[in-house]
Scaffold this motif. Structure first.
Motif, mmCIF file in Angstrom:
data_model
loop_
_atom_site.group_PDB
_atom_site.id
_atom_site.type_symbol
_atom_site.label_atom_id
_atom_site.label_comp_id
_atom_site.label_asym_id
_atom_site.label_seq_id
_atom_site.Cartn_x
_atom_site.Cartn_y
_atom_site.Cartn_z
ATOM 1 N N PHE A 176 -15.826 24.616 6.103
ATOM 2 C CA PHE A 176 -16.180 23.215 6.292
ATOM 3 C C PHE A 176 -15.555 22.366 5.190
ATOM 4 O O PHE A 176 -15.065 22.882 4.175
ATOM 5 C CB PHE A 176 -17.706 23.024 6.310
ATOM 6 C CG PHE A 176 -18.423 23.635 5.131
ATOM 7 C CD1 PHE A 176 -18.796 22.849 4.041
ATOM 8 C CD2 PHE A 176 -18.745 24.981 5.116
ATOM 9 C CE1 PHE A 176 -19.463 23.400 2.966
ATOM 10 C CE2 PHE A 176 -19.413 25.550 4.038
ATOM 11 C CZ PHE A 176 -19.769 24.756 2.955
ATOM 12 N N THR A 195 -22.575 21.137 13.298
ATOM 13 C CA THR A 195 -21.163 20.895 13.002
ATOM 14 C C THR A 195 -20.940 19.895 11.883
ATOM 15 O O THR A 195 -19.851 19.844 11.311
ATOM 16 C CB THR A 195 -20.427 20.394 14.255
ATOM 17 O OG1 THR A 195 -20.982 19.126 14.664
ATOM 18 C CG2 THR A 195 -20.567 21.388 15.390
ATOM 19 N N ARG A 196 -21.958 19.091 11.566
ATOM 20 C CA ARG A 196 -21.818 18.091 10.498
ATOM 21 C C ARG A 196 -23.203 17.721 9.980
ATOM 22 O O ARG A 196 -24.181 17.727 10.728
ATOM 23 C CB ARG A 196 -21.104 16.837 11.005
ATOM 24 C CG ARG A 196 -21.712 16.251 12.274
ATOM 25 C CD ARG A 196 -20.927 15.037 12.740
ATOM 26 N NE ARG A 196 -21.153 13.887 11.855
ATOM 27 C CZ ARG A 196 -20.318 12.865 11.742
ATOM 28 N NH1 ARG A 196 -19.197 12.862 12.440
ATOM 29 N NH2 ARG A 196 -20.593 11.870 10.939
ATOM 30 N N LYS A 236 -20.998 17.039 4.682
ATOM 31 C CA LYS A 236 -20.274 18.233 5.113
ATOM 32 C C LYS A 236 -19.811 18.026 6.550
ATOM 33 O O LYS A 236 -20.585 17.598 7.408
ATOM 34 C CB LYS A 236 -21.155 19.478 5.043
ATOM 35 C CG LYS A 236 -21.338 20.034 3.626
ATOM 36 C CD LYS A 236 -22.500 19.421 2.927
ATOM 37 C CE LYS A 236 -22.782 20.107 1.594
ATOM 38 N NZ LYS A 236 -23.920 19.500 0.881
ATOM 39 N N ARG A 237 -18.554 18.337 6.802
ATOM 40 C CA ARG A 237 -17.948 18.088 8.107
ATOM 41 C C ARG A 237 -17.150 19.307 8.579
ATOM 42 O O ARG A 237 -16.803 20.181 7.802
ATOM 43 C CB ARG A 237 -17.013 16.866 8.043
ATOM 44 C CG ARG A 237 -17.706 15.549 7.676
ATOM 45 C CD ARG A 237 -18.596 15.090 8.827
ATOM 46 N NE ARG A 237 -19.175 13.777 8.571
ATOM 47 C CZ ARG A 237 -20.341 13.562 7.987
ATOM 48 N NH1 ARG A 237 -21.047 14.613 7.559
ATOM 49 N NH2 ARG A 237 -20.820 12.349 7.813
ATOM 50 N N LYS A 238 -16.869 19.320 9.888
ATOM 51 C CA LYS A 238 -15.979 20.313 10.514
ATOM 52 C C LYS A 238 -16.456 21.748 10.274
ATOM 53 O O LYS A 238 -15.679 22.628 9.897
ATOM 54 C CB LYS A 238 -14.547 20.137 10.021
ATOM 55 C CG LYS A 238 -13.954 18.767 10.334
ATOM 56 C CD LYS A 238 -12.525 18.658 9.838
ATOM 57 C CE LYS A 238 -11.932 17.286 10.149
ATOM 58 N NZ LYS A 238 -10.546 17.146 9.649
ATOM 59 N N PHE A 239 -17.752 21.995 10.506
ATOM 60 C CA PHE A 239 -18.287 23.347 10.363
ATOM 61 C C PHE A 239 -17.670 24.290 11.388
ATOM 62 O O PHE A 239 -17.544 23.970 12.559
ATOM 63 C CB PHE A 239 -19.804 23.335 10.553
ATOM 64 C CG PHE A 239 -20.564 23.219 9.267
ATOM 65 C CD1 PHE A 239 -20.884 24.355 8.544
ATOM 66 C CD2 PHE A 239 -20.943 21.982 8.776
ATOM 67 C CE1 PHE A 239 -21.593 24.256 7.356
ATOM 68 C CE2 PHE A 239 -21.647 21.870 7.603
ATOM 69 C CZ PHE A 239 -21.969 23.011 6.882
ATOM 70 N N GLU A 240 -17.333 25.462 10.926
ATOM 71 C CA GLU A 240 -16.795 26.512 11.785
ATOM 72 C C GLU A 240 -17.234 27.856 11.226
ATOM 73 O O GLU A 240 -17.141 28.090 10.016
ATOM 74 C CB GLU A 240 -15.263 26.431 11.817
ATOM 75 C CG GLU A 240 -14.588 27.557 12.554
ATOM 76 C CD GLU A 240 -13.080 27.556 12.354
ATOM 77 O OE1 GLU A 240 -12.429 28.500 12.850
ATOM 78 O OE2 GLU A 240 -12.565 26.629 11.700
ATOM 79 N N ASN A 275 -18.414 30.832 6.831
ATOM 80 C CA ASN A 275 -18.508 29.418 7.204
ATOM 81 C C ASN A 275 -17.393 28.623 6.539
ATOM 82 O O ASN A 275 -17.184 28.739 5.329
ATOM 83 C CB ASN A 275 -19.864 28.842 6.772
ATOM 84 C CG ASN A 275 -21.030 29.499 7.477
ATOM 85 O OD1 ASN A 275 -20.930 29.838 8.659
ATOM 86 N ND2 ASN A 275 -22.133 29.679 6.773
#
Length: 433
Positions: free
Chosen positions: A185, A240-241, A213-217, A183
């Protein structure tokens, strides 16, 4: 001389070893109620890495007529080094400043610190912290700000036990094959706490926290089928956030003689974290964190001969936490629990962890010592596994090099083994607990 040179080379070789896995970074601090000085063993009799550098320095001046200034800068710059199987190798710089406020005796030093660091696996962290004591330690005000580009290994939810007739999504969450997900982020956080001293060693306080928490990938999963996506779908979160904002109630009591490497005493910390939707959290949630540590000094002649016990727990009292904020392996304030596994290897809605460590001296000047440790952990999950039903053990051993004799700071070099093929080197400053 050759032995000392060998030890110095060993330190740098350990710091520069290749890295294998990565994890998110957590930052937090604890209260200190007394000046951190070694009152058990005179520091003049001890030998640390600074002494080693002085002894092997080929350019050392021996002119006794030169008078050295005793005045020191209020700001100290330190290397920020670390290594473990979760983050790989870390390098950075930290600046620390301190001042005693007022003239009352026994007032603890107020400190401020700033640091920036990067790891070999792409984690970048910058933070500011302050820890202020008013005269007589009547009040303590502490807080931190952090920005991080985080990377965390993920092995699903639970404690690694089997499930009966799981669905496809439950099978991914349980992850019996221990498939690894990654993960990525961004983290933005700020917290502030105010404590009132009740009596020597005892504090009670309140505070707030904002953790965004932002920009989860997620790397290594099919679209929509990563553990974080499945859990978010089950519990009504945005995958995703996420915002983790709320209030804290804290109680703390300690008699340990040093926070870096205690020889004796207790440390007890209770924290009620309350995620609040009116403060921006996606959902209300209530989590009780408990931290209990006990140190038995086994010899007054060799003060670093110690038996230490640690229990850390995080219990869900109501509501639901976002996936990345679930308690688990290494999710204690300093991310030091669970040696033998990567950070977050096991996690659940509630989590329980215990560790026993035997610390023994090797050299009388305390430059070199050793440890042997063992730990167990358990967690529940959302698929039916209950807390305390399944336990996962780990253990290992390590060496200690005295890094700073004035503050009793050790360079810790540990190797630990867990289950499911988990093992690795854990390098850092200060004891795990």
């Amino acid at each position: 001389m050759r032995f000392r040179i060998f030890l110095l080379l060993f330190i740098f070789i350990q710091i520069s070893k290749p890295k294998h896995v990565i994890a998110q970074v957590q930052i937090q601090d604890t209260i200190s109620t007394k000046l951190e000085k070694d009152t058990i063993h005179p520091t003049q009799q001890l030998y640390d890495i600074v002494d080693l550098f002085k002894d092997i320095n080929p350019f050392k001046k021996k002119d006794s007529t030169v008078v050295k200034s005793t005045k020191r800068s209020a700001i100290t710059y330190l290397p920020n080094l670390n290594y473990n199987p979760s983050i790989g190798g870390q390098i950075g710089i930290k600046a620390v400043g301190g001042k005693i406020l007022g003239n009352e005796p026994n007032t603890a030093m107020s400190i401020g610190a700033a640091a920036v660091s990067a790891t070999t696996r792409g984690i970048i962290v910058g933070y500011l912290i302050h820890d202020i004591y008013t005269p007589g330690n009547r009040w303590n005000i502490k807080g931190n700000m952090m920005v991080a580009k985080a990377v965390g290994l993920d092995y699903g939810m639970g404690i690694g036990g089997p499930l009966e007739n799981p669905t496809e999504e439950e099978l991914i969450m349980n992850n019996p094959e221990r498939e690894r997900y990654v993960n990525k982020f961004m983290v933005y956080s700020i917290s502030e706490r105010v404590y009132k001293n009740l009596f020597p060693g005892a504090f009670v306080g309140v505070g707030f926290f904002f953790e965004m928490k932002r920009k989860f990938e997620t790397v290594g999963s099919d679209p929509g089928m990563a553990p974080v996506e499945i859990y978010s779908r089950w519990n009504g979160f945005d995958a995703t956030r996420v915002n983790n904002n709320g209030l804290m109630l804290n109680m703390q009591y300690m008699t340990r003689d040093n926070p870096n490497s205690a020889y004796k005493g207790y440390y007890v910390d209770l924290v009620l974290r309350m995620n609040q939707s009116w403060m921006g959290s996606a959902q209300n949630a209530y989590q009780l964190q408990t931290d209990f540590r006990k140190y038995w000094q086994l010899s007054t002649e060799r003060p670093n001969h110690v038996l230490a016990f640690w229990n850390f727990g995080s219990y869900n009292l109501g509501g639901k936490l976002p996936y990345v904020d679930l308690p688990g392996t290494g999710k204690d304030p300093y991310a030091r629990s669970g040696r033998g596994y990567t950070l977050g290897y096991f996690k659940g809605r509630s989590f329980f962890y215990s560790e026993l460590e035997y610390r023994f001296p090797i050299l009388r000047n305390q430059f070199l010592s050793g440890v042997v440790f063992a730990n167990v952990q358990t967690a529940n999950d959302q698929m039916g596994t209950e807390l305390f039903k399944i336990w996962q053990p780990a253990g290992g051993a390590g060496l200690r090099l005295l890094f700073n004799k004035a503050t009793r700071t050790n360079l810790c070099i540990d190797y630990a083994y867990g289950r499911f093929g988990q093992h690795g080197l854990f390098l850092g400053l200060n004891e795990a607990f």
